[in-house]
Design a protein around this motif. Structure first.
Motif, short mmCIF file in Angstrom:
data_model
loop_
_atom_site.label_atom_id
_atom_site.label_comp_id
_atom_site.label_asym_id
_atom_site.label_seq_id
_atom_site.Cartn_x
_atom_site.Cartn_y
_atom_site.Cartn_z
N GLY A 165 0.78 -1.24 0.00
CA GLY A 165 0.00 0.00 0.00
C GLY A 165 0.81 1.29 0.00
O GLY A 165 0.35 2.30 0.52
N VAL B 227 -1.04 4.32 -1.43
CA VAL B 227 -2.25 4.65 -0.66
C VAL B 227 -1.87 5.37 0.63
O VAL B 227 -2.46 6.40 0.99
CB VAL B 227 -3.06 3.36 -0.37
CG1 VAL B 227 -4.37 3.71 0.34
CG2 VAL B 227 -3.35 2.60 -1.65
N GLY C 58 -9.56 2.10 -1.16
CA GLY C 58 -8.32 2.69 -1.68
C GLY C 58 -8.45 4.19 -1.76
O GLY C 58 -9.37 4.78 -1.15
N ALA D 209 -5.05 0.25 -5.92
CA ALA D 209 -4.73 1.35 -5.01
C ALA D 209 -5.87 2.35 -4.92
O ALA D 209 -5.96 3.12 -3.96
CB ALA D 209 -3.46 2.06 -5.46
N CYS E 114 -10.14 3.59 -5.31
CA CYS E 114 -11.51 3.14 -5.08
C CYS E 114 -12.42 4.10 -5.83
O CYS E 114 -12.53 5.26 -5.45
CB CYS E 114 -11.81 3.13 -3.59
SG CYS E 114 -13.51 2.65 -3.22
#
Lengths: 557, 325
Positions: free
Chosen positions: A206, A209, A342, A362, A364
């Motif tokens: 991540g 993110v 994300g 990563a 949304c």
């Protein structure tokens, strides 16, 4: 300092597709990856990519299946766009050179997948991700894009509200450097490594993110964590849904084909959250095999079919678990697989920070809502990678003069050197193991307020500990401990957002299953969770779901 | 759940860090492991429990990203796909080295740029004829039989094991290596590519015929890509397309004719076929040395006993289809 119009972080399918789109728009494009592009985690996707190209299938059904699969948390305008683009994106990839499996008539072959009304999943044997990744990387070689390999993302640099670029760490030399760009696309993939039984690669930490979150980007729906029903009990290696698509069945310790109880119509081909919870319930209620697992059986399909259609699975079972799926059942349990949440974007990949874009896992959008359908994630990387690349390319010329300054680099350098100088304090890998233990124990498939509250407390302690994080290796050459430290700090921050969102959401929807709130609560919770960064922990707010035509119904398979 | 007794396994791991000025050495680490434990898991345990400074590449741990190629008891392998039990049983310990044919950066991490450069050099993307664009808005039609010729090629995960194992790469840095040639095959047989002939022509000088046919690439490949078989296919296609125009291909064709004729090699004829009359002059010293040790090479070769059976094999092969049926 390196300079580009558009800088893409992450070189999986989403990142490469964004880079391709931006380069085709005439921009100077750099891609930064902590691996080599061909080693990206997109390559591990086995099953396929959804597109309604069959004669009986329709884009409309694909939309409906995705809306229903999302448990009505997906944005319907985005899903409509997504499914409409699908056939075009797949044809594009075929033209770039992807070697798809074919039907007798020379068209693209499609297989059935969980939660889908028709065989809609286009595939390349059981290595679809790898076939797409190779084709896209090779096609990218025909345009002008600079690839920076083995650079870890450290910081996103903003001045005022303007994106200036990023600071990154070069594994090979230990150098920290700035990459200036007015438009930056984060396509850094998932953060499944906050769990220990995960199908994700070790690199799925991540990075983008967490870095975006700390810089002020909103994260969306982070509490929705998909557990794949069939992960090898050894080390969580993924056995593709294709195994069930081809006719594989699940049996509990009593030899019962238990899915008929949970999904009487489609059995093993129910949506992933349904199958995962069914397996978990069987084991929890004492009907698993000793040690806590169930069997995936392929034997009845016959040697020829198993070895031709599910070749990778054969290799996996034989090499990693010492099991031959032609003659033996495969011991499996659900494992963390996909992060629905994300960096919050719209369908052009734009975030709440002008100049920052995100795509792929990563990001949304949200397409998957509370639960992603198999075959939709490869599609998402390409559809929205392309959109983010187009949007970033259009934005870049409007804001000239982005520049990462030496003091931005120095700030990052001081942090890393500080961790290297420390002689006391926890080291990254044991700290990461502690994090994984918390997540496995308290933030699993089923959740309760009690466990989630405990998890928050344990995470707070871990965060305090992490302030003394120490890098136990002074070398500047391929010092993986620097990477481990950066990644572990990313994962801790993101875990906190997952848990806070899960505790606040007092309903069960898609992959988020609360034992203390077992029903979906449309009146109060038909909304996206938005998390923004505060040093003391995430600030939560909520945003409406976009509706077009589909009224929420109970999800039955 | 597969269980079993734990084994006490000594690992001797190559360590080298240019930053600390020390010379390369082996470090001994001893671990208790179940026999089916992957070597990668063992190395990660060394990192997290004993010595975090050990540098290696790894990511997917499921043999799909190609990061963790290294030498396990001297063989090019993926660490994630190699189980400790059989290695320990055969060697009594597990020796881990970085891959060969590529300079070491640190510990088990090598500089793969020579490998990637060869891959780029074969132009690994579809080359299209602007006069024949792809079908608008729909996929190219391709029969399962057409796809069967190359649908296995994406199995290659570009780990570099074959490049590390290849003696031709070690001997001749101009040789593209097995992976690049297997990738070239993928583009040559792709019906969408319009530069197949050109690709075959360009790869021949110094490229294709340096392969020694030792098949070490195929035996070291963790994904059963069989690069040596694809190199053989390329050689056949090159000869079919252009005839025996290269030294390497003339040698191969000469070899085949020799055997067809008398069942054994006629060295002086083979050298003439490979290098031509003028080229033979350069081989005179070698010829004289051979003559001293093996005077019978001057005698006119005669057919071996059972030459008719050799003939029959050739005839059967001529009649057989491309796939050997």
């Amino acid at each position: 300092m390196r300079k580009h119009d558009v800088l893409v972080i992450g070189a999986g399918l989403a990142g490469q597709r964004a880079a391709l789109a931006a380069a085709q728009a005439g921009r100077s494009v750099g891609i930064l990856t902590k691996l080599h592009p061909l080693r990206s985690h997109s390559g591990a996707a086995q099953g396929g990519i959804n597109a309604a190209v069959g004669a009986q299938d329709s884009v409309e059904t694909h939309i409906y299946d995705t809306v229903k699969g999302s448990d009505y948390l997906g944005d319907q305008d985005a899903i409509e766009f997504f499914c409409t683009e699908a056939p075009k994106i797949v044809v594009e990839m075929e033209h770039f050179g992807t070697i798809f499996s074919r039907a007798e008539d020379g068209s693209l072959a499609a297989r059935p997948f969980g939660g889908a009304g028709f065989p809609r999943t286009i595939y390349a044997a059981d290595r679809t991700g790898l076939a797409l990744l190779q084709a896209l990387y090779e096609h990218l070689g025909s345009v002008d894009v600079t690839v920076y390999e083995e650079w870890d993302l450290v910081d996103l640099v903003l001045r005022g509200s303007r994106v200036q670029g990023v600071v990154a760490y070069h594994r090979r030399t230990g150098e920290l450097d700035g990459f200036s760009a007015p438009a930056v696309v984060f396509a850094t993939g998932p953060f499944g490594r906050m769990y220990s039984r995960t199908t994700n690669s070790h690199s799925s930490t991540g990075d983008g993110v967490a870095v975006a979150y700390r810089a002020g980007a909103w994260l969306k729906d982070m509490e929705f964590v998909q557990f794949h029903p069939t992960a090898l009990i050894e080390d969580g290696i993924l056995i593709t849904e294709g195994a069930r698509g081809e006719g594989g069945i699940l049996k509990n310790g009593r030899g019962e084909r238990f899915m008929s109880k949970y999904a009487p119509h489609v059995h093993e081909l129910a949506s992933r959250d349904v199958v995962s919870r069914a397996i978990y319930t069987e084991v929890l209620e004492g009907r698993g095999f000793p040690g806590g697992y169930v069997h995936l059986e392929l034997m009845h399909l016959g040697k020829e079919k198993i070895e031709s259609r599910l070749q990778e699975i054969c290799d996996f079972c034989r090499n990693f678990a010492g099991i031959d799926p032609v003659t033996e059942p495969i011991p499996i349990m659900p494992g963390q697989h996909y992060m629905m949440g994300g960096i919050s974007t719209n369908l052009r990949g734009e975030t709440n920070i002008a100049g920052l874009y995100a795509a792929g896992e990563a990001a949304c959008v949200s397409i998957h809502g509370a639960n992603r359908l198999g075959g939709n994630s490869l599609l998402e990387t390409l559809v929205f990678g392309k959109q983010a690349g187009i949007a970033a390319a259009a934005f870049a010329p409007t804001v000239p003069g982005a520049e990462v300054l030496p003091e931005d680099v120095r700030a990052a350098k001081d942090r890393i050197e500080g961790m290297k100088r420390r002689t006391e304090g926890p080291t990254p890998l044991p700290l990461r193991a502690e994090l994984q233990k918390i997540m496995e124990e308290d933030v699993g498939i089923y959740r309760t307020a009690e466990e989630l509250t405990r998890a928050l407390g344990r995470l707070a302690e871990l965060k305090v500990k992490s302030r003394d994080l120490r890098i136990p290796d002074p070398s500047h050459v391929f010092n993986l401990n620097v990477t481990d430290a950066l990644e572990t700090l990313h994962l801790i921050d993101l875990a906190e957002v997952v848990v806070a969102g899960a505790l606040a959401r007092t309903e069960s929807r898609g992959a988020h299953a609360r034992r203390d709130y077992p029903k979906r609560d449309d009146a109060n919770w038909m909304k996206h969770t938005i998390a923004s960064y505060r040093p003391e922990g995430p600030q939560l707010s909520y945003a409406p779901v976009a509706y077009t035509r589909w009224e929420p119904k109970e999800r039955v398979y | 759940m597969p269980t079993g007794e734990l084994l006490t396994i000594p690992f001797d791991v190559y360590r080298y860090d240019p930053a600390d000025g020390s010379t390369p050495r082996y470090a001994r680490y001893t671990l208790e492991l179940a026999p089916h434990t992957p070597v990668l898991t063992a190395l990660l345990r060394i990192r997290s429990e004993i010595d975090p400074s050990l540098a290696l590449r790894y990511s997917c741990r499921s043999a799909i990203c190609g990061s963790c190629a290294m030498l396990v008891n001297s063989k090019s392998r993926l660490a994630c796909q190699t189980q400790v039990g059989p290695e320990f049983a055969e060697h009594g310990r597990i020796v881990i080295d970085p891959m060969s044919n590529q300079p070491v950066i640190r510990d088990l991490v090598v500089d793969q740029s020579p490998f990637w450069k060869e891959y780029e050099r074969i132009v690994p993307h579809l080359i299209l004829d602007p006069m024949h664009p792809m079908p608008e808005g729909r996929p190219t039609s391709m029969s399962p039989a057409q796809v069967a010729r190359f649908e296995e090629t994406p199995r290659c995960i570009a780990c570099g094991s074959c490049y590390s194992a290849c003696p031709a790469v070690a001997a001749d840095p101009a040789f593209p290596g097995p992976m690049a040639l297997a990738k070239l095959y993928r583009f040559v047989v792709d019906p969408r590519d319009t530069a197949s002939q050109d690709r075959l022509m360009r790869i021949q000088p110094g490229g294709l015929w340096t392969c020694l046919r030792c098949h070490l690439c195929t035996s070291s490949c963790p994904k059963d890509v069989r690069p040596s078989e694809r190199i053989r296919d390329l050689k056949e296609m090159a000869i079919a397309a252009q005839g025996a125009t290269e030294r390497g291909s003339r040698h191969a064709v000469g070899f085949k004719d020799n055997i067809a004729e008398r069942g054994l090699l006629n060295e002086s004829k083979l050298v003439r076929q490979t290098d031509g009359i003028v080229g033979m002059i350069g081989q005179i010293p070698q010829g004289l040395r051979m003559l001293r040790r093996k005077p019978e090479i001057l005698r006119a070769p005669h057919a071996i006993e059972g030459q008719d059976e050799v003939q029959r094999i050739y005839e059967l092969l001529e009649d057989a289809g491309e796939d050997g049926t």
